[in-house]
Design a protein around this motif. Sequence first.
Motif, PDB file in Angstrom:
ATOM      1  N   UNK A 109       0.909  -1.475  -0.556  1.00  0.00           N
ATOM      2  CA  UNK A 109      -0.111   0.158   0.141  1.00  0.00           C
ATOM      3  C   UNK A 109       1.289   1.041   0.016  1.00  0.00           C
ATOM      4  N   UNK A 110       1.989   1.126   0.740  1.00  0.00           N
ATOM      5  CA  UNK A 110       2.955   2.530   0.273  1.00  0.00           C
ATOM      6  C   UNK A 110       3.272   2.669   0.107  1.00  0.00           C
ATOM      7  N   UNK A 111       3.582   1.511  -1.439  1.00  0.00           N
ATOM      8  CA  UNK A 111       4.279   2.187  -2.379  1.00  0.00           C
ATOM      9  C   UNK A 111       3.833   2.882  -3.890  1.00  0.00           C
ATOM     10  N   UNK A 112       2.426   1.776  -3.607  1.00  0.00           N
ATOM     11  CA  UNK A 112       0.992   2.513  -4.440  1.00  0.00           C
ATOM     12  C   UNK A 112       1.156   4.286  -3.325  1.00  0.00           C
ATOM     13  N   UNK A 113       0.753   4.115  -2.681  1.00  0.00           N
ATOM     14  CA  UNK A 113       0.854   5.781  -1.767  1.00  0.00           C
ATOM     15  C   UNK A 113       1.978   7.416  -2.778  1.00  0.00           C
ATOM     16  N   UNK A 114       3.267   6.626  -2.191  1.00  0.00           N
ATOM     17  CA  UNK A 114       4.485   7.294  -3.040  1.00  0.00           C
ATOM     18  C   UNK A 114       3.684   7.083  -4.301  1.00  0.00           C
ATOM     19  N   UNK A 115       3.251   5.952  -5.130  1.00  0.00           N
ATOM     20  CA  UNK A 115       2.671   6.481  -7.075  1.00  0.00           C
ATOM     21  C   UNK A 115       1.653   7.349  -6.378  1.00  0.00           C
ATOM     22  N   UNK A 116       0.854   7.411  -6.000  1.00  0.00           N
ATOM     23  CA  UNK A 116       0.056   8.233  -5.823  1.00  0.00           C
ATOM     24  C   UNK A 116       0.296   9.696  -5.954  1.00  0.00           C
ATOM     25  N   UNK A 117       1.039   9.794  -4.218  1.00  0.00           N
ATOM     26  CA  UNK A 117       1.895  10.838  -4.322  1.00  0.00           C
ATOM     27  C   UNK A 117       2.718  12.464  -5.220  1.00  0.00           C
ATOM     28  N   UNK A 118       3.382  11.405  -6.022  1.00  0.00           N
ATOM     29  CA  UNK A 118       4.439  11.754  -7.339  1.00  0.00           C
ATOM     30  C   UNK A 118       3.392  11.684  -8.404  1.00  0.00           C
ATOM     31  N   UNK A 119       2.447  11.524  -8.839  1.00  0.00           N
ATOM     32  CA  UNK A 119       1.268  11.552  -9.645  1.00  0.00           C
ATOM     33  C   UNK A 119       0.778  13.279  -9.253  1.00  0.00           C
ATOM     34  N   UNK A 120       0.010  13.189  -8.130  1.00  0.00           N
ATOM     35  CA  UNK A 120       0.094  14.123  -8.225  1.00  0.00           C
ATOM     36  C   UNK A 120       0.046  15.692  -7.087  1.00  0.00           C
TER      37      UNK A 120
END
Length: 486
Positions: free
Chosen positions: A414-425
């Motif tokens: 989940x944290x790896x997806x969170x990091x991806x979401x933060x950078x895409x945002x």
Amino acid sequence: MPISRYNPDTCCSTCARTDATPTIPDRAWRDEEVHRALAAWDFGTVVRLVRRRSGLSQKAVRELTGLTQGFISDLERGLKQVNGRETIIDLLTGLGLPTDLRPLLLAPFAQAGSQRLVEVIDPALPWTSARMVTSLEAVVGGAMNGLNRRSVIALGGASLTQYILQAAIAPPEAVASTARNGIRVSDQLLTSLQSTTDALRQADASHGSGNLARAATAHLKVLLRFLKEGDFNEATGRRLAAVTADTAIQTGWYHFDSGAHTAAHNLLLGALRAAHASGDSRLRAGALSFIAIHGYSVGDPRDAVTAARVARQVIADQDAPALHAMLLTRQARGHARLREDRQARTALEEAQALCARGRREDDPHWLYWINPGEIMGQTGSCLLDLGRSDQAAQAFADARNAFSPDEIRTRAQFLSRAATAQMRAGDVDAGSATGHEVLALVSGVRSARLDDNLDTMLAEARRYSSAAPAQELVERGQAVMEERAA
């Protein structure tokens, strides 16, 4: 407005349509004409009769089933037929076919001249305990016993949909042993076998499946040997089938998480057979939930929606809010991959409401991991697939504190997806910081799915490589991935 003679309610169909959530009452199904139409697979007549007896419009049926209003109209008039996944499963689950009426759908199989229909519905009929054992043996490397391997590995598309339907409606076959010289399968032995499966399941959340697939396969082979050669009665046989189903589900998951997707798919199909033989509808729902994961991850997302919806129909009579919530997240992931925003959000909202009810007595012991954090994490994954990066990042932030520190693999996912979401945002600093947190967790965790998420995270970081935080994350990530590959 005059009330239709087909409408037993006190309000007309126009008033009924003002209800934001259309429903079909059980009494609409309690008619011999409806039963005859079900037994004949005359779904146009089924829809017409049930809809009118419910006082609903074709628009309301569209909301329940997801089918177009034009198709529903043509179906009722006999201008179109039911074929494939978009119709048969959506009709049965959307209209809420009562559990006790499902056996009526088996009527064509007992009629003369129905061989063509049988072949269309399931290329691997019948649903017997012997075929259950054979299908699992074929996957784990056991004897083929004359079964055409294509019938084990070639199930997909419409055939998979029809296979799932059969699992939902076919009655369980007898599983009592005919051997009298084998090892007696006792309750104590079954408890020990189940405890091994449970221990492997607990280890998976921490260490990943890459280290467990071989051990679980060996355990499954032992269970299959007992099914073939053990001495047990009908009740014990069903319990043995249940342990086998649970083990096969987990073994399929371990293979899937290790990247062996074809073997995983076949194990899950065999697990569905074992769950069917056990007579435990919750295990059938569990097998279908993992088939759904396979669908939205590496297969057809429509299979995920189909499997999850049928699973909910299978457990319609169970007071199991946690299990229903889990299945709704699987359905939502399928909708999200299909970019069906409204359907995904509706499923997630219902999942959150059910999860808030807490566990009930019908929720199975193997579903210990469902909690608000899991639901919120799945919400983040759906939002990420839907391109809503800001909302996804917030959902992951809400989820992160709900995971146990011992669930290292799950937390890293989940944290790896969170990091991806933060950078895409556009929040490179926060995404990079979360990414470093992920990299600190993954040592010793073997999971092909986690590797895929790490690759995605690092690819996103490379887009911002001119920024120092992202560059540092990429450099450290490359070293970690090289070490994992070695």
